[in-house]
Write a protein that holds these residues in place. Structure first.
Motif, PDB file in Angstrom:
ATOM      1  N   UNK A 109       0.859  -1.184   0.000  1.00  0.00           N
ATOM      2  CA  UNK A 109       0.000   0.000   0.000  1.00  0.00           C
ATOM      3  C   UNK A 109       0.894   1.232   0.000  1.00  0.00           C
ATOM      4  N   UNK A 110       0.641   2.125  -0.954  1.00  0.00           N
ATOM      5  CA  UNK A 110       1.381   3.381  -1.045  1.00  0.00           C
ATOM      6  C   UNK A 110       0.442   4.511  -0.628  1.00  0.00           C
ATOM      7  N   UNK A 111       0.882   5.298   0.340  1.00  0.00           N
ATOM      8  CA  UNK A 111       0.066   6.395   0.848  1.00  0.00           C
ATOM      9  C   UNK A 111       0.401   7.694   0.114  1.00  0.00           C
ATOM     10  N   UNK A 112      -0.559   8.599   0.020  1.00  0.00           N
ATOM     11  CA  UNK A 112      -0.330   9.859  -0.697  1.00  0.00           C
ATOM     12  C   UNK A 112       0.586  10.792   0.089  1.00  0.00           C
ATOM     13  N   UNK A 113       1.177  11.710  -0.628  1.00  0.00           N
ATOM     14  CA  UNK A 113       1.133  11.911  -2.077  1.00  0.00           C
ATOM     15  C   UNK A 113       2.075  10.925  -2.777  1.00  0.00           C
ATOM     16  N   UNK A 114       1.655  10.381  -3.907  1.00  0.00           N
ATOM     17  CA  UNK A 114       2.470   9.425  -4.650  1.00  0.00           C
ATOM     18  C   UNK A 114       3.539  10.162  -5.446  1.00  0.00           C
ATOM     19  N   UNK A 115       4.699   9.565  -5.534  1.00  0.00           N
ATOM     20  CA  UNK A 115       5.808  10.159  -6.279  1.00  0.00           C
ATOM     21  C   UNK A 115       5.545  10.055  -7.781  1.00  0.00           C
ATOM     22  N   UNK A 116       6.158  10.964  -8.541  1.00  0.00           N
ATOM     23  CA  UNK A 116       5.981  10.999  -9.997  1.00  0.00           C
ATOM     24  C   UNK A 116       6.333   9.673 -10.649  1.00  0.00           C
ATOM     25  N   UNK A 117       7.434   9.053 -10.235  1.00  0.00           N
ATOM     26  CA  UNK A 117       7.869   7.788 -10.839  1.00  0.00           C
ATOM     27  C   UNK A 117       6.787   6.723 -10.691  1.00  0.00           C
ATOM     28  N   UNK A 118       6.238   6.573  -9.492  1.00  0.00           N
ATOM     29  CA  UNK A 118       5.186   5.584  -9.258  1.00  0.00           C
ATOM     30  C   UNK A 118       3.935   5.944 -10.052  1.00  0.00           C
ATOM     31  N   UNK A 119       3.553   7.199 -10.041  1.00  0.00           N
ATOM     32  CA  UNK A 119       2.367   7.629 -10.774  1.00  0.00           C
ATOM     33  C   UNK A 119       2.500   7.303 -12.264  1.00  0.00           C
ATOM     34  N   UNK A 120       3.672   7.535 -12.834  1.00  0.00           N
ATOM     35  CA  UNK A 120       3.902   7.218 -14.249  1.00  0.00           C
ATOM     36  C   UNK A 120       3.784   5.719 -14.512  1.00  0.00           C
ATOM     37  N   UNK A 121       4.286   4.902 -13.580  1.00  0.00           N
ATOM     38  CA  UNK A 121       4.169   3.447 -13.736  1.00  0.00           C
ATOM     39  C   UNK A 121       2.702   3.013 -13.665  1.00  0.00           C
ATOM     40  N   UNK A 122       1.951   3.599 -12.744  1.00  0.00           N
ATOM     41  CA  UNK A 122       0.528   3.263 -12.629  1.00  0.00           C
ATOM     42  C   UNK A 122      -0.210   3.638 -13.900  1.00  0.00           C
ATOM     43  N   UNK A 123       0.115   4.803 -14.451  1.00  0.00           N
ATOM     44  CA  UNK A 123      -0.542   5.257 -15.684  1.00  0.00           C
ATOM     45  C   UNK A 123      -0.236   4.290 -16.831  1.00  0.00           C
ATOM     46  N   UNK A 124       0.999   3.810 -16.907  1.00  0.00           N
ATOM     47  CA  UNK A 124       1.379   2.853 -17.946  1.00  0.00           C
ATOM     48  C   UNK A 124       0.601   1.542 -17.799  1.00  0.00           C
ATOM     49  N   UNK A 125       0.425   1.071 -16.566  1.00  0.00           N
ATOM     50  CA  UNK A 125      -0.346  -0.153 -16.324  1.00  0.00           C
ATOM     51  C   UNK A 125      -1.806   0.065 -16.729  1.00  0.00           C
ATOM     52  N   UNK A 126      -2.363   1.216 -16.381  1.00  0.00           N
ATOM     53  CA  UNK A 126      -3.739   1.541 -16.756  1.00  0.00           C
ATOM     54  C   UNK A 126      -3.901   1.560 -18.275  1.00  0.00           C
ATOM     55  N   UNK A 127      -2.966   2.203 -18.964  1.00  0.00           N
ATOM     56  CA  UNK A 127      -3.021   2.262 -20.427  1.00  0.00           C
ATOM     57  C   UNK A 127      -2.919   0.874 -21.044  1.00  0.00           C
ATOM     58  N   UNK A 128      -2.038   0.033 -20.511  1.00  0.00           N
ATOM     59  CA  UNK A 128      -1.884  -1.338 -21.035  1.00  0.00           C
ATOM     60  C   UNK A 128      -3.170  -2.131 -20.834  1.00  0.00           C
ATOM     61  N   UNK A 129      -3.802  -1.981 -19.668  1.00  0.00           N
ATOM     62  CA  UNK A 129      -5.051  -2.689 -19.401  1.00  0.00           C
ATOM     63  C   UNK A 129      -6.145  -2.234 -20.369  1.00  0.00           C
ATOM     64  N   UNK A 130      -6.230  -0.931 -20.594  1.00  0.00           N
ATOM     65  CA  UNK A 130      -7.241  -0.419 -21.524  1.00  0.00           C
ATOM     66  C   UNK A 130      -7.005  -0.935 -22.936  1.00  0.00           C
TER      67      UNK A 130
END
Length: 182
Positions: A109-130
């Motif tokens: 579990x990552x608590x806010x605020x999330x770092x840019x590096x992690x946020x970018x990785x999450x966005x990439x996972x979201x895009x791949x899933x879509x």
């Protein structure tokens, strides 16, 4: 849509369809009439109405209004106070967890605020899933990836043995009921 009896039905119209998410909100005694009124509004606009993610409470009212019912899933509820991976009751879950651990996966579990590096990785996972879903963001039913929203809330992330992000879910808390959803 506001029914004459005091209910509201939130919907989105696109093309020749009108999709709702959930049951009408309002007095219990008005729900059946609200469903029929909404169906009639849709007929006047040449829309095909659909109700998604409804509870079982009013299934008879939907049937009576001429809707076909299709079960597309159930809401999973896990009472954590009594949950355990021990014993035979959750053997399949325990086996799946143990297999992932053997392959080096870990959940964090990552608590806010999330770092840019992690946020970018999450966005990439979201895009791949879509991309795998052959579609875009599902704004109406599942929300969408919003950098500020995701950055400022807790997330649970599944990391691979190399440390990269394999999957994630944002955690939405409901403090009055002491519940959490993803």
């Amino acid at each position: 849509f506001f029914s004459p009896g005091g209910s509201v039905i939130a919907y989105g119209a696109r093309g020749r369809g009108a999709m709702t998410l959930g049951d009408p909100i309002g007095p219990r005694e008005d729900v059946a009439a609200a469903i029929v009124s909404f169906r009639n509004l849709c007929a006047q606009n040449d829309w095909t109405p659909a109700f998604a993610s409804v509870l079982p409470d009013y299934l008879d009212a939907y049937r009576a209004a001429g809707f076909d019912l299709v079960c597309i899933g159930y809401e999973a509820i896990v009472v954590l106070a009594g949950f355990t991976l021990q014993g035979s009751e959750n053997k399949n879950v325990r086996n799946a967890v143990n297999k992932l651990v053997r392959f080096g996966y870990r959940a964090e579990v990552h608590l806010p605020p999330l770092e840019d590096k992690l946020l970018n990785e999450l966005h990439a996972v979201s895009d791949a899933w879509l991309t795998m879903q052959h579609g875009g963001e599902m704004h109406f039913s599942d929300g969408w990836f919003d950098d500020d929203y995701i950055r400022n809330g807790p997330v649970i992330v599944v990391h691979t043995s190399e440390g990269s992000v394999a999957a994630f879910a944002n955690l939405v808390t409901e403090y009055q009921k002491n519940e959490i959803t993803i």
